[in-house]
Design an enzyme around this catalytic site. Structure first.
Site, short mmCIF file in Angstrom:
data_model
loop_
_atom_site.label_atom_id
_atom_site.label_comp_id
_atom_site.label_asym_id
_atom_site.label_seq_id
_atom_site.Cartn_x
_atom_site.Cartn_y
_atom_site.Cartn_z
N SER A 121 0.85 -1.20 0.00
CA SER A 121 0.00 0.00 0.00
C SER A 121 0.88 1.24 0.00
CB SER A 121 -0.90 0.00 1.25
OG SER A 121 -1.69 1.17 1.26
N LYS A 171 -4.01 -7.47 2.82
CA LYS A 171 -4.14 -6.31 1.92
C LYS A 171 -5.58 -6.17 1.42
CE LYS A 171 -2.96 -2.75 -0.53
NZ LYS A 171 -3.10 -2.69 -1.93
N HIS A 174 -7.51 -4.57 4.13
CA HIS A 174 -7.07 -3.17 4.17
C HIS A 174 -7.84 -2.36 3.12
CE1 HIS A 174 -4.55 -0.05 2.30
NE2 HIS A 174 -4.07 0.20 3.50
N ASN A 175 -7.94 -2.90 1.92
CA ASN A 175 -8.61 -2.16 0.85
C ASN A 175 -10.12 -2.08 1.08
OD1 ASN A 175 -6.03 -2.09 -0.17
ND2 ASN A 175 -6.69 -2.36 -2.28
N GLU A 178 -10.59 0.68 3.33
CA GLU A 178 -10.39 1.91 2.55
C GLU A 178 -11.70 2.32 1.83
OE1 GLU A 178 -6.79 1.71 0.03
OE2 GLU A 178 -8.13 2.25 -1.61
N1 LIG Z 1 -1.63 2.21 -8.20
C1 LIG Z 1 -1.86 1.97 -6.90
O1 LIG Z 1 -2.23 2.87 -6.13
C2 LIG Z 1 -1.63 0.59 -6.33
C3 LIG Z 1 -1.50 0.45 -4.94
C4 LIG Z 1 -1.23 -0.80 -4.41
C5 LIG Z 1 -1.12 -1.90 -5.25
N2 LIG Z 1 -1.29 -1.74 -6.59
C6 LIG Z 1 -1.15 -2.93 -7.43
O2 LIG Z 1 0.13 -2.95 -8.01
C7 LIG Z 1 0.08 -3.58 -9.29
C8 LIG Z 1 0.62 -2.61 -10.35
O3 LIG Z 1 -0.20 -1.46 -10.32
P1 LIG Z 1 0.22 -0.10 -11.06
O4 LIG Z 1 -0.67 0.94 -10.48
O5 LIG Z 1 1.70 0.08 -11.04
O6 LIG Z 1 -0.25 -0.46 -12.55
P2 LIG Z 1 0.10 0.31 -13.89
O7 LIG Z 1 0.59 1.68 -13.62
O8 LIG Z 1 -1.10 0.16 -14.76
O9 LIG Z 1 1.31 -0.54 -14.50
C9 LIG Z 1 1.11 -1.86 -14.93
C10 LIG Z 1 2.44 -2.50 -15.23
O10 LIG Z 1 2.20 -3.84 -15.66
C11 LIG Z 1 2.67 -3.99 -17.00
N3 LIG Z 1 1.73 -4.80 -17.75
C12 LIG Z 1 0.40 -4.62 -17.89
N4 LIG Z 1 -0.13 -5.58 -18.65
C13 LIG Z 1 0.90 -6.40 -19.01
C14 LIG Z 1 0.98 -7.57 -19.79
N5 LIG Z 1 -0.11 -8.11 -20.36
N6 LIG Z 1 2.19 -8.14 -19.95
C15 LIG Z 1 3.29 -7.60 -19.38
N7 LIG Z 1 3.27 -6.49 -18.61
C16 LIG Z 1 2.09 -5.90 -18.44
C17 LIG Z 1 2.77 -2.59 -17.57
O11 LIG Z 1 3.72 -2.59 -18.62
P3 LIG Z 1 3.74 -1.45 -19.75
O12 LIG Z 1 4.56 -0.35 -19.19
O13 LIG Z 1 4.35 -2.12 -20.92
O14 LIG Z 1 2.29 -1.05 -19.99
C18 LIG Z 1 3.20 -1.81 -16.34
O15 LIG Z 1 4.57 -1.97 -16.10
C19 LIG Z 1 -1.39 -3.95 -9.52
O16 LIG Z 1 -1.59 -5.28 -9.13
C20 LIG Z 1 -2.13 -3.01 -8.59
O17 LIG Z 1 -3.39 -3.52 -8.19
C21 LIG Z 1 -1.52 -0.53 -7.16
#
Ligand SMILES: NC(=O)c1ccc[n+]([C@@H]2O[C@H](COP(=O)([O-])OP(=O)(O)OC[C@H]3O[C@@H](n4cnc5c(N)ncnc54)[C@H](OP(=O)(O)O)[C@@H]3O)[C@@H](O)[C@H]2O)c1
Length: 305
Positions: A121, A171, A174-175, A178
């Site tokens: 988080s 987690k 937690h969400n 949230e």
């Molecule tokens: N954002 C938040 O606030 C948050 C908080 C806690 C946890 N999370 C979790 O953390 C994880 C990542 O979230 P994020 O917010 O960083 O997502 P994001 O900004 O949408 O980034 C997604 C990442 O995954 C890659 N990706 C997506 N589809 C793919 C595929 N089919 N094959 C290979 N790579 C792929 C993307 O690559 P490209 O660059 O090539 O598109 C990018 O590096 C998720 O599980 C999310 O639920 C997010």
């Protein structure tokens, strides 16, 4: 400690930067290579393929996935199970369902690769503030990667939660919390917005005020103060709220375990309603009132003559 980050999105990129800033050696792979190159410019080693990434790591290797949960994460676990060696460690830091963890552990376990599930988080603020991290899996493997957790998290901001799945389960809850907290703030501020005192009230000032010593102060309220200061009436926003799964899983867990969680569940349903998914039930209500009491209804342009 040498760490490979796979997935340089909003989370993975900043986590990698925090590790670099903390003196760790970071290797990375991302589907879109340009992002890996951006990170290389800040001191990481960038791989063009998963195989190249694994080849540049010292055993026992540590690979941390930060990808969309579900099929994308599963595909990468299968891919890395074929590339990593016995004794290596794979961490799934995504918001995966805890129900996926046992299968992930077994896929990797067939090759004696260790698996940890980590709920992370912190969102886009994590680079500066640190990532609160909830970990499940083998305790000695958790102990082994503690230098990485120590750097990623704020002080005392990581915890061993239990065996495989416990990190993602924690987690998920937690969400869910949230969702409910956000809903409570949303309803309270809507009541302020519709109050007879509205023209005297500045919503951002109230949000600021309540963060100073009140029992409902929180980081979410700080973020709300910022959002309201930027756009007092939130005029620029559509009243549409998405969800990314954890609220649904929390509600299903409540049902499966017979544990009442009405507030979290209602907060989830409010998000569905925000997308128009309650419109038909509202039409039914209007039709019934019309049928039994002759109460007036508002008709649409599609209404029959
Ligand atoms: N954002 C938040 O606030 C948050 C908080 C806690 C946890 N999370 C979790 O953390 C994880 C990542 O979230 P994020 O917010 O960083 O997502 P994001 O900004 O949408 O980034 C997604 C990442 O995954 C890659 N990706 C997506 N589809 C793919 C595929 N089919 N094959 C290979 N790579 C792929 C993307 O690559 P490209 O660059 O090539 O598109 C990018 O590096 C998720 O599980 C999310 O639920 C997010």
């Amino acid at each position: 400690m040498q760490t490979a980050i796979v997935g340089l999105g909003r989370m993975g990129m900043n986590m990698a930067l925090r590790l670099l800033n903390g003196g760790h050696e970071v290797c990375c792979y991302n589907r879109t290579f340009e992002k890996a190159q951006q990170l290389a410019a800040k001191g990481a080693r960038a791989a063009e393929t998963p195989a190249e990434l694994v080849a540049m790591l010292d055993a026992p290797r540590l690979v941390w996935l930060m990808l969309p949960s579900g099929i994308v994460t599963r595909e990468h676990i299968e891919l890395f199970s074929g590339l990593l060696s016995a004794g290596d460690i794979l961490v799934d830091g995504s918001n995966s369902s805890f129900k996926d963890d046992d299968a992930n552990r077994r896929i990797l376990g067939e090759k004696n690769i260790h698996y940890l599930d980590a709920g992370v988080s912190g969102g886009i603020w994590g680079l500066r503030v640190g990532y609160c991290t909830m970990v499940g899996g083998e305790r000695d493997i958790y102990n082994h990667i503690q230098p990485v957790l120590e750097t990623l998290a704020p002080e005392k901001g990581y915890l061993y939660c239990g065996p495989c799945g416990a990190g993602h389960f924690t987690k998920m809850i937690h969400n869910g919390i949230e969702y409910a907290m956000m809903q409570a703030y949303a309803e309270g501020f809507a009541l302020l917005d519709s109050s007879p005192y509205r023209k005297h009230i500045k919503l951002d000032e109230i949000a600021e005020l309540w963060n100073r010593g009140s029992v409902i102060r929180s980081w979410l309220l700080e973020l709300l103060a910022t959002a309201l200061a930027e756009d007092t009436g939130l005029q620029g926003l559509e009243p549409f709220v998405d969800d990314s799964g954890e609220g649904r899983w929390t509600a299903m867990q409540a049902i499966e375990s017979g544990t009442p969680a009405p507030v979290i569940t209602q907060a989830l349903f409010e998000r569905f309603a925000s997308r128009g998914n309650a419109d038909f039930s509202r039409k039914i209500l209007a039709a019934l009132r019309n049928q039994f009491g002759g109460h007036e209804v508002k008709t649409t342009k599609h209404a029959k003559d």
